[in-house]
Design an enzyme around this catalytic site. Sequence first.
Site, PDB file in Angstrom:
ATOM      1  N   ASN A 125       4.873 -27.902 -10.826  1.00  0.00           N
ATOM      2  CA  ASN A 125       4.156 -26.701 -11.275  1.00  0.00           C
ATOM      3  C   ASN A 125       4.978 -26.062 -12.386  1.00  0.00           C
ATOM      4  O   ASN A 125       6.004 -25.444 -12.126  1.00  0.00           O
ATOM      5  CB  ASN A 125       4.011 -25.761 -10.063  1.00  0.00           C
ATOM      6  N   TRP A 126       4.510 -26.246 -13.600  1.00  0.00           N
ATOM      7  CA  TRP A 126       5.297 -25.772 -14.753  1.00  0.00           C
ATOM      8  C   TRP A 126       5.133 -24.276 -14.995  1.00  0.00           C
ATOM      9  O   TRP A 126       5.798 -23.704 -15.855  1.00  0.00           O
ATOM     10  CB  TRP A 126       4.904 -26.546 -16.020  1.00  0.00           C
ATOM     11  N   LYS A 127       4.213 -23.643 -14.285  1.00  0.00           N
ATOM     12  CA  LYS A 127       3.966 -22.199 -14.397  1.00  0.00           C
ATOM     13  C   LYS A 127       3.767 -21.800 -15.864  1.00  0.00           C
ATOM     14  O   LYS A 127       3.183 -22.566 -16.635  1.00  0.00           O
ATOM     15  CB  LYS A 127       5.085 -21.421 -13.705  1.00  0.00           C
TER      16      LYS A 127
ATOM     17  N   GLY B  17       8.751 -26.141  -8.631  1.00  0.00           N
ATOM     18  CA  GLY B  17       8.641 -25.229  -9.764  1.00  0.00           C
ATOM     19  C   GLY B  17       9.792 -25.447 -10.733  1.00  0.00           C
ATOM     20  O   GLY B  17       9.761 -26.336 -11.589  1.00  0.00           O
ATOM     21  N   GLY B  18      10.843 -24.658 -10.578  1.00  0.00           N
ATOM     22  CA  GLY B  18      11.975 -24.688 -11.512  1.00  0.00           C
ATOM     23  C   GLY B  18      12.495 -26.091 -11.805  1.00  0.00           C
ATOM     24  O   GLY B  18      12.715 -26.456 -12.976  1.00  0.00           O
TER      25      GLY B  18
ATOM     26  N   GLU C 200       2.114 -16.719  -6.142  1.00  0.00           N
ATOM     27  CA  GLU C 200       2.151 -15.835  -7.311  1.00  0.00           C
ATOM     28  C   GLU C 200       0.752 -15.321  -7.644  1.00  0.00           C
ATOM     29  O   GLU C 200       0.590 -14.191  -8.103  1.00  0.00           O
ATOM     30  CB  GLU C 200       2.788 -16.574  -8.502  1.00  0.00           C
TER      31      GLU C 200
ATOM     32  N   GLU D 253       4.611 -23.192   1.256  1.00  0.00           N
ATOM     33  CA  GLU D 253       5.616 -22.593   0.377  1.00  0.00           C
ATOM     34  C   GLU D 253       6.024 -21.232   0.928  1.00  0.00           C
ATOM     35  O   GLU D 253       5.346 -20.219   0.655  1.00  0.00           O
ATOM     36  CB  GLU D 253       5.041 -22.411  -1.027  1.00  0.00           C
TER      37      GLU D 253
ATOM     38  N   SER E 220      12.157 -23.752  -3.999  1.00  0.00           N
ATOM     39  CA  SER E 220      13.524 -24.135  -4.370  1.00  0.00           C
ATOM     40  C   SER E 220      13.896 -25.542  -3.906  1.00  0.00           C
ATOM     41  O   SER E 220      15.046 -25.791  -3.530  1.00  0.00           O
ATOM     42  CB  SER E 220      14.533 -23.098  -3.867  1.00  0.00           C
TER      43      SER E 220
ATOM     44  N   GLY F 206      11.526 -19.845  -6.056  1.00  0.00           N
ATOM     45  CA  GLY F 206      12.274 -19.370  -7.223  1.00  0.00           C
ATOM     46  C   GLY F 206      13.489 -18.528  -6.869  1.00  0.00           C
ATOM     47  O   GLY F 206      14.060 -17.860  -7.730  1.00  0.00           O
TER      48      GLY F 206
ATOM     49  N   HIS G 295      -1.632 -20.330  -4.675  1.00  0.00           N
ATOM     50  CA  HIS G 295      -0.192 -20.149  -4.921  1.00  0.00           C
ATOM     51  C   HIS G 295       0.181 -18.687  -4.681  1.00  0.00           C
ATOM     52  O   HIS G 295      -0.569 -17.775  -5.036  1.00  0.00           O
ATOM     53  CB  HIS G 295       0.152 -20.571  -6.356  1.00  0.00           C
TER      54      HIS G 295
HETATM   55  P1  PGA Z   1      10.340 -23.210  -7.129  1.00  0.00           P
HETATM   56  O1  PGA Z   1       8.757 -22.957  -7.201  1.00  0.00           O
HETATM   57  O2  PGA Z   1      10.529 -24.698  -6.916  1.00  0.00           O
HETATM   58  O3  PGA Z   1      10.857 -22.744  -8.461  1.00  0.00           O
HETATM   59  O4  PGA Z   1      10.845 -22.414  -5.988  1.00  0.00           O
HETATM   60  C1  PGA Z   1       7.877 -23.635  -6.330  1.00  0.00           C
HETATM   61  C2  PGA Z   1       6.459 -23.186  -6.587  1.00  0.00           C
HETATM   62  O5  PGA Z   1       6.255 -21.995  -6.875  1.00  0.00           O
HETATM   63  O6  PGA Z   1       5.524 -23.982  -6.538  1.00  0.00           O
END
Ligand code: PGA
Length: 246
Positions: A9-11, A230-231, A93, A163, A209, A169, A91
């Site tokens: 997930n490149w956000k 994500g990251g 967010e 998640e 993470s 994050g 998600h």
């Molecule tokens: P993260 O994000 O790996 O940076 O914690 C995961 C996600 O939000 O899908």
Amino acid sequence: MRKNILAGNWKMNLSENEAIQLAKEVSEINMSNVEVIIFPPVIYIPSIAKLGLNLKFGAQNFYPKDKGAFTGEISINQLKDAGISYVLIGHSERRTILKEDNEFLKEKVNAALELDIHVIFCCGEELKIREQGVENEFVKSQLEESLFHLTGDQLKNITIAYEPIWAIGTGLTASKEQAEAMHLYIRETLAQKYTKDLAAEISILYGGSCNPSNASELFACPNVDGGLIGGAALKSTDFNSIANSF
Ligand code: PGA
């Protein structure tokens, strides 16, 4: 047998050139043991699609109506035209920042399945819910309210991503015991609502993470079938090493 899946997930990150470069690098990952899917920022999807890479890609978001007066939104059929075959729904967010609730997520699930787009459905609790010891009930209600109207056949087009919000994050990761316990609980909940056989077919990914140093122990858990990253999905070396952790 359910699949191992690794989703990136490149956000809201990267420039167009960076996105194209990363997509090319990710397409070189050895995928014999794992299905890899990337979720780039929507504006770069056409450029990535044009590359014709051996790589699956999807959209991070869409609006669950066919067309109409929804300024600034994009529909799932428009995204399908651009070549996507996956979407992320639920998600944290989007739940917290964009205020998407379980009822709205249900509409999104329906809109995606209607067009045969595979859904990665995210669920997970905030820290205060876990501290109260009610994370199972909380996650169950997310599943019940957005997914449990589906038939068993429809559910086969869903992958679940657990998640825990406190791990996204933040550098905090659920321990392998915490992840396995929740994944097992999710699978048992699916088995109760549907059947044991169907529940055994659904891939359940861990997100929060996940990185090259903790991926192996998480993916070794019997009910963890991969990750939503994500990251660590923004660097092909990290993502590649996570892909080699199965
Ligand atoms: P993260 O994000 O790996 O940076 O914690 C995961 C996600 O939000 O899908």
